[in-house]
Design a protein around this motif. Sequence first.
Motif, PDB file in Angstrom:
ATOM      1  N   TYR A   4      -8.899  -6.727  -8.442  1.00 53.17           N
ATOM      2  CA  TYR A   4      -8.937  -7.314  -7.101  1.00 53.17           C
ATOM      3  C   TYR A   4      -7.986  -6.597  -6.141  1.00 53.17           C
ATOM      4  CZ  TYR A   4      -8.505 -10.856  -3.420  1.00 53.17           C
ATOM      5  OH  TYR A   4      -8.471 -11.499  -2.211  1.00 53.17           O
ATOM      6  N   SER A   8      -8.689  -4.107  -3.032  1.00 51.75           N
ATOM      7  CA  SER A   8      -8.216  -4.598  -1.731  1.00 51.75           C
ATOM      8  C   SER A   8      -7.310  -3.566  -1.058  1.00 51.75           C
ATOM      9  CB  SER A   8      -7.473  -5.920  -1.904  1.00 51.75           C
ATOM     10  OG  SER A   8      -8.326  -6.918  -2.426  1.00 51.75           O
ATOM     11  N   LEU A 120     -17.382  -6.794  -9.504  1.00 50.85           N
ATOM     12  CA  LEU A 120     -17.508  -8.233  -9.279  1.00 50.85           C
ATOM     13  C   LEU A 120     -18.574  -8.865 -10.174  1.00 50.85           C
ATOM     14  CD1 LEU A 120     -17.196  -8.299  -5.391  1.00 50.85           C
ATOM     15  CD2 LEU A 120     -15.592  -9.319  -7.004  1.00 50.85           C
ATOM     16  N   ALA A 123     -19.603 -12.492  -9.888  1.00 55.56           N
ATOM     17  CA  ALA A 123     -18.682 -13.060  -8.893  1.00 55.56           C
ATOM     18  C   ALA A 123     -18.821 -12.358  -7.546  1.00 55.56           C
ATOM     19  CB  ALA A 123     -17.251 -12.960  -9.395  1.00 55.56           C
ATOM     20  N   SER A 124     -20.036 -11.919  -7.195  1.00 58.42           N
ATOM     21  CA  SER A 124     -20.241 -11.159  -5.969  1.00 58.42           C
ATOM     22  C   SER A 124     -19.889 -11.952  -4.715  1.00 58.42           C
ATOM     23  CB  SER A 124     -21.692 -10.675  -5.887  1.00 58.42           C
ATOM     24  OG  SER A 124     -22.587 -11.763  -5.917  1.00 58.42           O
ATOM     25  N   HIS A 125     -19.811 -13.285  -4.850  1.00 58.48           N
ATOM     26  CA  HIS A 125     -19.426 -14.102  -3.695  1.00 58.48           C
ATOM     27  C   HIS A 125     -17.986 -13.814  -3.260  1.00 58.48           C
ATOM     28  CE1 HIS A 125     -18.304 -16.350  -7.340  1.00 58.48           C
ATOM     29  NE2 HIS A 125     -17.274 -16.763  -6.634  1.00 58.48           N
ATOM     30  N   ARG A 126     -17.190 -13.143  -4.114  1.00 60.65           N
ATOM     31  CA  ARG A 126     -15.811 -12.829  -3.773  1.00 60.65           C
ATOM     32  C   ARG A 126     -15.685 -11.532  -2.974  1.00 60.65           C
ATOM     33  NH1 ARG A 126     -11.924 -13.178  -8.856  1.00 60.65           N
ATOM     34  NH2 ARG A 126     -10.416 -12.908  -7.152  1.00 60.65           N
ATOM     35  N   TYR A 127     -16.809 -10.870  -2.700  1.00 63.95           N
ATOM     36  CA  TYR A 127     -16.758  -9.598  -1.968  1.00 63.95           C
ATOM     37  C   TYR A 127     -16.017  -9.744  -0.641  1.00 63.95           C
ATOM     38  CZ  TYR A 127     -18.285  -5.956   1.235  1.00 63.95           C
ATOM     39  OH  TYR A 127     -18.304  -4.964   2.192  1.00 63.95           O
ATOM     40  N   ARG A 129     -13.733 -11.648   0.288  1.00 66.53           N
ATOM     41  CA  ARG A 129     -12.288 -11.848   0.168  1.00 66.53           C
ATOM     42  C   ARG A 129     -11.563 -10.594  -0.296  1.00 66.53           C
ATOM     43  NH1 ARG A 129     -12.667 -18.094  -2.087  1.00 66.53           N
ATOM     44  NH2 ARG A 129     -13.623 -18.868  -0.161  1.00 66.53           N
ATOM     45  N   PRO A 253     -18.961 -17.405   2.582  1.00 69.42           N
ATOM     46  CA  PRO A 253     -19.540 -18.159   1.468  1.00 69.42           C
ATOM     47  C   PRO A 253     -20.086 -19.520   1.898  1.00 69.42           C
ATOM     48  CG  PRO A 253     -17.531 -17.104   0.766  1.00 69.42           C
ATOM     49  CD  PRO A 253     -17.603 -16.904   2.248  1.00 69.42           C
ATOM     50  N   GLU A 386     -20.632 -19.371  -2.698  1.00 69.07           N
ATOM     51  CA  GLU A 386     -19.871 -19.784  -3.869  1.00 69.07           C
ATOM     52  C   GLU A 386     -20.807 -20.499  -4.837  1.00 69.07           C
ATOM     53  OE1 GLU A 386     -16.816 -19.191  -4.411  1.00 69.07           O
ATOM     54  OE2 GLU A 386     -15.724 -18.961  -2.520  1.00 69.07           O
TER      55      GLU A 386
END
Length: 389
Positions: A4, A8, A120, A123-127, A129, A253, A386
Amino acid sequence: MIPYWRLSAYYFFYFAFVGAFSPYFTLYLQSIALSATDIALLMSLMQLMRVLAPNLWGWLAERLGMRIAIVRLSALASLAGFSVFFLTTEFAGLFAAMALMAFFWSAVLPLIEGLAFAHLGEASHRYGRIRVWGSVGFIVAVLALGHSLDRLPIEAVLWITMSILVGIVLCSFIVPEAPRPPLQRDAASFGDTLRRPEVRALLGACFLMSAAHGALYVFYSIHLVGMGYDKGVVGWMWTLGVLAEIGVFMWMPRISVRFSLRAILLFSFACAVARFLMIGWGAHSLALLLLAQVLHGATFGAYHAAAIAVVNEWFPGRLQSRGQALYGSISFGAGGMLGGLLSGYTWEGIGPAWTYTIGSGFALAGLLWLLLGWKGEPRPAHALHEPRR
């Protein structure tokens, strides 16, 4: 484990470069007595190379499975190209330096986007962030450099931008490679995917959206300084737009639970139509400029998050790198080049107001193409929301 913070950090420095380069490098070029046409030609090389380079690098990454090696090579070569700006102020030398830097720098983003989604996985919904740190980097650079230039000579743009490129090089060596996605037997070929009408509509609309932003990225700072705003205000205007973009990335999300990707894109194009009219005809009003910059959250933040999620969904598995490269080439590359070059020819001919009106027209054409070309009830935005618990 998802890297992460390493991803980032890369996004932070990558878009910090954009925050230093896009708003202020044109002011440096203006200070060495280049014409508006010459400035537009030089800046359009960034978009031209986004047409040519990403597809080459994406193809190599797909064939060789060496995305991170190409990212590292590109970072080093970009730094070498930028160093030439310290050696000459002649147009030919500047042109060669820009072409070299842009060819390698434009290769990176589609590969990093593909790496991010590969790491990801489910967990692609965290892109959003992770990507939000790119926006933070942009803000830090644009604010720091904007205020610094009220006290420092314009040549400081070169030194500060160079230091950010060094940061990109360092980050490229800490981002790990991701496993190659398996080739899905039931997945359509690259050509079959491109023949789908909704894919053509999306890519065509993205081309027009980037063309609409051409005058913004080339002449926005020059426009505001010409209207009497100081460089500190220019920095805050760019910052406001990116703050709106950050807000959208963080809320995406939740937004995508309620609205489809298609609806988000259509709304973004409608906002772009209004935004560029405000910048062109309302720059004398600080209130209108503020509103126009808030709309950046839609015209870039929501637009890009939705578009890249659609591309990730429509170009699955090993098509991912080529799909992201094609999206970048057609939109930020070809579209940005058209918008930037055209604005260079119209800026001194018909003036800023009508130049931005042309940009608004591009956005309207993109809205209509997307509306008519991508029909039917769209699927939910699974790539962004999410997971339900």
